[in-house]
Write a protein that holds these residues in place. Structure first.
Motif, PDB file in Angstrom:
ATOM      1  N   ALA A 261       0.827  -1.219   0.000  1.00 37.37           N
ATOM      2  CA  ALA A 261       0.000   0.000   0.000  1.00 37.37           C
ATOM      3  C   ALA A 261       0.854   1.260   0.000  1.00 37.37           C
ATOM      4  O   ALA A 261       0.502   2.262  -0.638  1.00 37.37           O
ATOM      5  N   MET A 262       1.987   1.243   0.695  1.00 44.09           N
ATOM      6  CA  MET A 262       2.805   2.462   0.785  1.00 44.09           C
ATOM      7  C   MET A 262       3.375   2.883  -0.574  1.00 44.09           C
ATOM      8  O   MET A 262       3.713   4.040  -0.779  1.00 44.09           O
ATOM      9  N   LYS A 263       3.467   1.928  -1.509  1.00 45.15           N
ATOM     10  CA  LYS A 263       4.004   2.279  -2.836  1.00 45.15           C
ATOM     11  C   LYS A 263       2.896   2.592  -3.826  1.00 45.15           C
ATOM     12  O   LYS A 263       3.167   2.940  -4.966  1.00 45.15           O
ATOM     13  N   ALA A 264       1.655   2.403  -3.446  1.00 47.65           N
ATOM     14  CA  ALA A 264       0.566   2.573  -4.417  1.00 47.65           C
ATOM     15  C   ALA A 264      -0.545   3.452  -3.851  1.00 47.65           C
ATOM     16  O   ALA A 264      -1.722   3.219  -4.121  1.00 47.65           O
TER      17      ALA A 264
ATOM     18  N   THR B 263      -6.931  -4.538  -1.767  1.00 49.34           N
ATOM     19  CA  THR B 263      -7.334  -3.950  -0.483  1.00 49.34           C
ATOM     20  C   THR B 263      -7.116  -2.447  -0.533  1.00 49.34           C
ATOM     21  O   THR B 263      -6.040  -1.982  -0.938  1.00 49.34           O
ATOM     22  N   ASN B 264      -8.135  -1.688  -0.137  1.00 49.57           N
ATOM     23  CA  ASN B 264      -8.036  -0.219  -0.122  1.00 49.57           C
ATOM     24  C   ASN B 264      -7.631   0.229   1.280  1.00 49.57           C
ATOM     25  O   ASN B 264      -8.416   0.188   2.215  1.00 49.57           O
ATOM     26  N   LYS B 265      -6.389   0.683   1.446  1.00 48.85           N
ATOM     27  CA  LYS B 265      -5.929   1.166   2.748  1.00 48.85           C
ATOM     28  C   LYS B 265      -5.795   2.687   2.750  1.00 48.85           C
ATOM     29  O   LYS B 265      -5.138   3.265   3.612  1.00 48.85           O
ATOM     30  N   ALA B 266      -6.421   3.314   1.772  1.00 46.83           N
ATOM     31  CA  ALA B 266      -6.400   4.777   1.710  1.00 46.83           C
ATOM     32  C   ALA B 266      -7.677   5.314   2.359  1.00 46.83           C
ATOM     33  O   ALA B 266      -8.539   4.556   2.823  1.00 46.83           O
ATOM     34  N   LEU B 267      -7.824   6.653   2.335  1.00 46.55           N
ATOM     35  CA  LEU B 267      -8.997   7.262   2.967  1.00 46.55           C
ATOM     36  C   LEU B 267     -10.052   7.647   1.935  1.00 46.55           C
ATOM     37  O   LEU B 267     -11.031   8.292   2.263  1.00 46.55           O
TER      38      LEU B 267
ATOM     39  N   VAL C 118      -1.689   5.465 -11.878  1.00 43.41           N
ATOM     40  CA  VAL C 118      -1.271   4.193 -12.486  1.00 43.41           C
ATOM     41  C   VAL C 118      -0.108   3.654 -11.654  1.00 43.41           C
ATOM     42  O   VAL C 118       0.816   4.404 -11.311  1.00 43.41           O
ATOM     43  N   PHE C 119      -0.164   2.370 -11.286  1.00 46.32           N
ATOM     44  CA  PHE C 119       0.879   1.777 -10.448  1.00 46.32           C
ATOM     45  C   PHE C 119       1.525   0.603 -11.187  1.00 46.32           C
ATOM     46  O   PHE C 119       0.852  -0.138 -11.901  1.00 46.32           O
ATOM     47  N   TYR C 120       2.839   0.451 -10.942  1.00 49.38           N
ATOM     48  CA  TYR C 120       3.580  -0.604 -11.637  1.00 49.38           C
ATOM     49  C   TYR C 120       4.199  -1.573 -10.625  1.00 49.38           C
ATOM     50  O   TYR C 120       4.678  -1.155  -9.566  1.00 49.38           O
ATOM     51  N   PHE C 121       4.180  -2.845 -10.935  1.00 44.25           N
ATOM     52  CA  PHE C 121       4.910  -3.819 -10.131  1.00 44.25           C
ATOM     53  C   PHE C 121       5.310  -4.981 -11.019  1.00 44.25           C
ATOM     54  O   PHE C 121       4.808  -5.124 -12.137  1.00 44.25           O
ATOM     55  N   SER C 122       6.262  -5.791 -10.520  1.00 43.70           N
ATOM     56  CA  SER C 122       6.607  -6.989 -11.288  1.00 43.70           C
ATOM     57  C   SER C 122       6.591  -8.190 -10.348  1.00 43.70           C
ATOM     58  O   SER C 122       6.819  -8.054  -9.149  1.00 43.70           O
ATOM     59  N   THR C 123       6.279  -9.348 -10.906  1.00 40.62           N
ATOM     60  CA  THR C 123       6.196 -10.576 -10.119  1.00 40.62           C
ATOM     61  C   THR C 123       6.715 -11.722 -10.966  1.00 40.62           C
ATOM     62  O   THR C 123       6.820 -11.604 -12.190  1.00 40.62           O
ATOM     63  N   LEU C 124       7.061 -12.826 -10.309  1.00 40.97           N
ATOM     64  CA  LEU C 124       7.524 -14.016 -11.035  1.00 40.97           C
ATOM     65  C   LEU C 124       6.408 -15.055 -11.022  1.00 40.97           C
ATOM     66  O   LEU C 124       5.884 -15.379  -9.955  1.00 40.97           O
ATOM     67  N   TYR C 125       6.024 -15.544 -12.199  1.00 37.24           N
ATOM     68  CA  TYR C 125       4.974 -16.573 -12.217  1.00 37.24           C
ATOM     69  C   TYR C 125       5.628 -17.953 -12.250  1.00 37.24           C
ATOM     70  O   TYR C 125       6.682 -18.124 -12.873  1.00 37.24           O
ATOM     71  N   PRO C 126       5.027 -18.952 -11.563  1.00 42.94           N
ATOM     72  CA  PRO C 126       5.624 -20.296 -11.592  1.00 42.94           C
ATOM     73  C   PRO C 126       5.423 -20.900 -12.980  1.00 42.94           C
ATOM     74  O   PRO C 126       4.345 -20.781 -13.559  1.00 42.94           O
ATOM     75  N   LEU C 127       6.440 -21.560 -13.487  1.00 38.00           N
ATOM     76  CA  LEU C 127       6.373 -22.034 -14.872  1.00 38.00           C
ATOM     77  C   LEU C 127       5.323 -23.131 -15.058  1.00 38.00           C
ATOM     78  O   LEU C 127       4.805 -23.322 -16.153  1.00 38.00           O
ATOM     79  N   HIS C 128       4.961 -23.849 -13.972  1.00 36.12           N
ATOM     80  CA  HIS C 128       4.046 -24.979 -14.181  1.00 36.12           C
ATOM     81  C   HIS C 128       2.635 -24.545 -14.607  1.00 36.12           C
ATOM     82  O   HIS C 128       1.856 -25.367 -15.051  1.00 36.12           O
TER      83      HIS C 128
END
Length: 938
Positions: free
Chosen positions: A719-722, A745-749, A815-825
């Motif tokens: 939340a702190m980055k978005a 989850t909305n943790k803003a006001l 607009v928010f950006y993030f990256s994640t690793l998906y499992p290959l299976h």
């Protein structure tokens, strides 16, 4: 007396006199008159009025007179087509003359008369000449077919001349063979779709036999034809190379280059482990070196071709550096080309002598050459790290000469050295700053400003130096203005208290007083960054930059492969494919190097096309991973175009070139056909060959419907980055459908609405198959769970690591950006069970270098390994017990058609399993192992 007398008379009434002379009974007078007519025609006078009189002179036994009349005919037949028909009878008669020279002359002239009315009359004489007993007539007739095809292609095909030409390839006379090949090649170029030169091992053998006895031009035609042939395996490629190699010692440079082209193409198919490969490399060097002893124009053509060869196979000329040293009397175009090749061949072994040479060149009188020599010293520093220090001290010596253009070039290259080796040679900055006033070229000024801005914290008077540039800001070129703006912003972020006025001044100049849109845009971006979030500005502007690559001017690999196929032609001199400079594109065929055979895939670089790929297709170059912001900011964040949901097993692979010709091309794409079952893989043991049917007694089941292992949700975007939006998620695969399960989850006001999602290009083309559906506004402290269906028909780009996914999520706030690793299976498809025989043959066919071995430790004992893996679409093909160890042979298939074969060894009571993986795309092995580990441990 010479024939020049015919060009000196310019009398009036000449046409009438000539007419009278042409109709004279005396043979000598007739010949003189025809010579006068030809002379008048040559200097541009119109003598077409004499057409019937000249044609009458055709009926003669005198060969010289006949040649002159034929010359006249070729020139005027087009403007007098009706009269030209008068000559047809003579042609027909001459084609049956007992003298072969006259028969050949008649057929050659017929081919040059480009008049539709006449061509149909010429078919019969041409047919006879193609089957003439004299080889001189046959070879002339072969070329005539190509000329006739250019005038009327349909006629040539209807008359069956093409088949006759093909028969001539088997002619006993080498010159007839060469001309037949030349004619067929010419026709094939204008009709790329027609398979005229249907080459096979038998016809290739005939061409190679004729090669030894042809004239030099005949040899070039045959070699160019050989270059278009793709041998069926490496043995045939080696055999052809052995028979072409003697041409390398030919005196004609065109023959040498054509032979080099054939060898460069066929070397692609030879394994680097072969002794013959090394021998061939050694044989290629001397002829290329010999070409450099010719006159300058030929040297230049040779050097342009050598430049391509060195980029493709530098090992050929790595010991021949000295021949590329510049001679004092070389023309400038040869000097510059030699310099380029010297840098390409520079290595740790020869860098000392290269630098000594370059230092000499930097004191020459030719300004262009000196500039390039100074740049070359910088390029050597970037290419050979061990020499960087010596290069920098050489550049400093050159700066001390105070020669203006030398100093400026040196500063430009030192900037690049700083970018390659940061925090290493900054001690020279003081020397550079002393020369600030002498810089008058935009590139040098921009480089110096970049250095001052980049290392502002080390330069005490950086603000004064940059301020001195600012005085004439509007007179500077755009390049310098942009660099100055960035440098002052960097300086401000490093020394904010001292430079506030300076940064305001430059921002005002860039945004308010400038009309250059690039400068204004950059100025406004910096202004807004600095005014809204100085910390973010610091992170953006002073971010660590990637090092520059060694050689930035290399030709892109696919283009280089195409140009290698055009060695010895204009394309290899321009370094452009023919389609770039041939107007109308007629006869332009895209060529590519032959694929490597299966036996040498171990030595193959990722760019090379594989054995399974059709040779006509060009491999795409894998684009490098783009900057996250760069690519995502360009994306339209509206609802994605929904692709078809992922089908259970019949994934359509043809439409998408997955991994941009990277992994997919390594196995020949989805059309890859495994070789027929041959020998048994060595590490499946000898017993396998005897009792295959006993071993493969497993059920043939397809993936179960229970679905593959699902990892627990992890926080992807805190939340702190978005600005208060927290995103957690995981990936699932159920019954052939891939989903991204999200928890927002909305943790803003404030309330959040208008959600949308977009993926950056990624290795397997993962993309949302539907818009992100958040049905109600997300109130503060509220959480919502969404399952986003995915497909694999998105854009493809090879990522680092391979399973990296970059995501942009938009809502009403930002607009928010993030990256994640998906499992290959999640990419293992349901039809991944390989046929038993196919498994054996494929395991054998994949080179041992592609095998990777891993240890999976701490696995739960008594786990039902086979069924657990099968639920994630890893299928057991065979199972056996060797010395108390269970061996499982397994296969799986990824969504882009890549097959992975596995051998899993399990020792009862031992929690460590040994996994061996074989795949034509070895870069996926590490990620497949991680998938195994995840599935077995959870």
């Amino acid at each position: 007396m010479t024939d020049s007398k015919y060009f000196t008379t310019t009398k009036k009434g000449e046409i009438f006199e000539l007419k009278a002379e042409l109709n004279s009974d005396k043979k000598e007078k007739k010949k003189e008159a025809v010579k006068k007519v030809i002379a008048s025609m040559t200097v541009g006078k119109d003598v077409s009025a004499l057409f019937p009189d000249v044609v009458n002179c055709m009926q003669t036994d005198n060969l010289e007179l006949k040649k002159l009349v034929y010359l006249y005919l070729m020139n005027y037949a087009k403007s007098q087509p009706d009269m030209a028909i008068m000559a047809v009878n003579t042609f027909v008669k001459d084609c049956e003359d007992p003298n072969p020279l006259i028969r050949a002359l008649a057929v050659r002239t017929m081919g040059c008369i480009r008049v539709d009315k006449i061509t149909e009359y010429l078919c019969e004489p041409l047919r006879k000449c193609l089957k003439d007993e004299d080889p001189y007539v046959r070879k002339t007739a072969a070329v005539c077919v190509a000329k006739l095809h250019d005038i009327n292609a349909q006629l040539v095909e209807d008359q069956g001349f093409l088949d006759t030409l093909k028969d001539l390839i088997s002619d006993s006379n080498p010159m007839v063979v060469a001309n037949a090949v030349a004619a067929l090649s010419e026709i094939a170029e204008s009709h790329p779709s027609s398979n005229l030169l249907d080459l096979n091992p038998q016809s290739i053998n005939k061409l190679l036999t004729a090669l030894n006895e042809c004239t030099e031009w005949g040899q070039i035609f045959i070699l160019d034809c050989l270059a278009n042939y793709t041998p069926k395996d490496d043995r045939e490629a080696q055999s052809i190379c052995e028979r072409v190699t003697p041409r390398l010692s030919h005196a004609n440079s065109a023959v040498v280059l054509s032979a080099v082209k054939v060898l460069m193409k066929f070397m692609e198919m030879l394994s680097k482990d072969l002794d013959y490969y090394g021998t061939l490399l050694k044989k290629l060097a001397p002829p290329l070196v010999t070409l450099l002893s010719a006159e300058p124009e030929l040297q230049y053509v040779a050097l342009r071709n050598i430049n391509l060869i060195v980029q493709k196979r530098p090992e050929i000329l790595k010991h021949e550096m000295k021949v590329f040293f510049v001679k004092y009397n070389d023309p400038i175009y040869v000097k510059l080309e030699k310099l380029d090749i010297m840098i390409r061949l520079a290595s740790q072994a020869n860098i000392a002598q290269v630098l000594a040479e370059l230092k000499e060149y930097a004191t020459e009188v030719d300004v262009d050459f000196v500039r390039k020599a100074v740049r070359a010293i910088g390029r050597c520093a970037i290419k050979v790290e061990q020499s960087a220090e010596r290069c920098v001290s050489t550049l400093l010596d050159l700066i001390q000469t105070k020669v203006n253009y030398v100093v400026q070039e040196a500063i430009v290259v030192i900037k690049d050295i700083f970018r390659k080796y940061p925090n290493k040679y900054e001690s020279v900055i003081a020397t550079l700053c002393e020369n600030l006033d002498s810089l008058d070229e935009p590139e040098a000024r921009a480089a110096m400003i970049w250095i001052v801005g980049e290392y502002a914290e080390r330069i005490d008077n950086a603000d004064e130096l940059l301020e001195s540039f600012l005085e004439g800001f509007h007179d500077e070129s755009t390049q310098v203005q942009l660099q100055l703006l960035t440098a002052i912003v960097k300086l401000f972020l490093k020394k904010p208290t001292e430079t506030q006025e300076l940064v305001q001044q430059v921002l005002s100049l860039a945004t308010q007083d400038s009309d250059n849109p690039d400068l204004r845009d950059r100025g406004y971006i910096y202004w807004r960054l600095l005014s809204t979030d100085p910390v973010a500005a610091k992170e953006v502007v002073l971010a660590e930059k990637p090092l520059i690559s060694e050689e930035t001017d290399l030709i892109e690999p696919t283009l280089l492969d195409e140009l290698i196929c055009y060695i010895g032609t204009l394309a290899s001199v321009y370094h452009k494919p023919p389609s770039a400079f041939v107007e109308g594109g007629r006869g332009v065929v895209h060529k590519s190097l032959p694929p490597r055979t299966a036996s040498n895939e171990s030595t193959e670089s990722p760019e090379t096309a594989p054995a399974g790929a059709p040779s006509g297709e060009q491999p795409d170059v894998i684009p490098t991973q783009g900057d996250l912001l760069g690519d995502l900011l360009n994306l339209d964040l509206g609802p994605p175009v929904s692709g078809p949901p992922l089908a259970t097993s019949s994934v359509q692979m043809g439409a998408v070139d997955l991994l941009g010709g990277g992994l997919d091309s390594l196995i020949g794409g989805p059309n890859f056909v495994a070789p027929p079952a041959g020998a048994v893989p060595a590490n499946l043991g000898a017993t396998m060959g005897s009792g295959l049917s006993d071993l493969f007694d497993l059920t043939s089941g397809v993936g179960t419907l229970s679905g593959s292992y699902v990892a627990p949700k992890a926080v992807w975007l805190p939340a702190m980055k978005a600005k208060g939006l927290e995103i957690s998620g995981t990936f699932t695969r159920q019954v052939g459908s891939i989903s991204m399960d999200l928890q927002l989850t909305n943790k803003a006001l404030q309330v959040m609405t208008d959600f949308a999602i977009q993926f950056n290009r990624n290795s397997f083309g993962l993309a949302p198959a539907a818009p992100l559906q958040v049905h109600a506004p997300l109130s503060p402290n509220q959480t919502v769970e969404i399952s986003l269906p995915l497909n694999t028909v998105g854009s493809v780009m090879k990522m680092e690591p391979l399973n990296n996914l970059q995501v942009a999520v938009k809502n009403n706030i930002d607009v928010f950006y993030f990256s994640t690793l998906y499992p290959l299976h999640i990419l293992f498809v349901e039809d991944g069970k390989m046929d038993r025989q196919m498994f054996l043959a494929t395991w054998k066919d994949i080179p041992n270098e592609n095998e990777a071995q891993f240890q999976i430790r701490d696995c739960p004992l008594n786990a039902a390994v086979s069924s657990r893996l099968q639920s994630s679409n890893i299928f057991t093909v065979a199972k056996r017990n060797v010395e108390g160890q269970d061996m499982l042979y397994q296969s799986l298939k990824l969504t882009n058609g890549i097959w992975v074969l596995a051998e899993l060894r399990i020792q009862p009571g031992n929690p460590s399993f040994t996994l061996s993986l074989k795949c034509r795309a070895p870069e996926v092995s590490q990620h497949v192992y991680q998938a195994y580990e995840t599935i077995l441990k959870n």
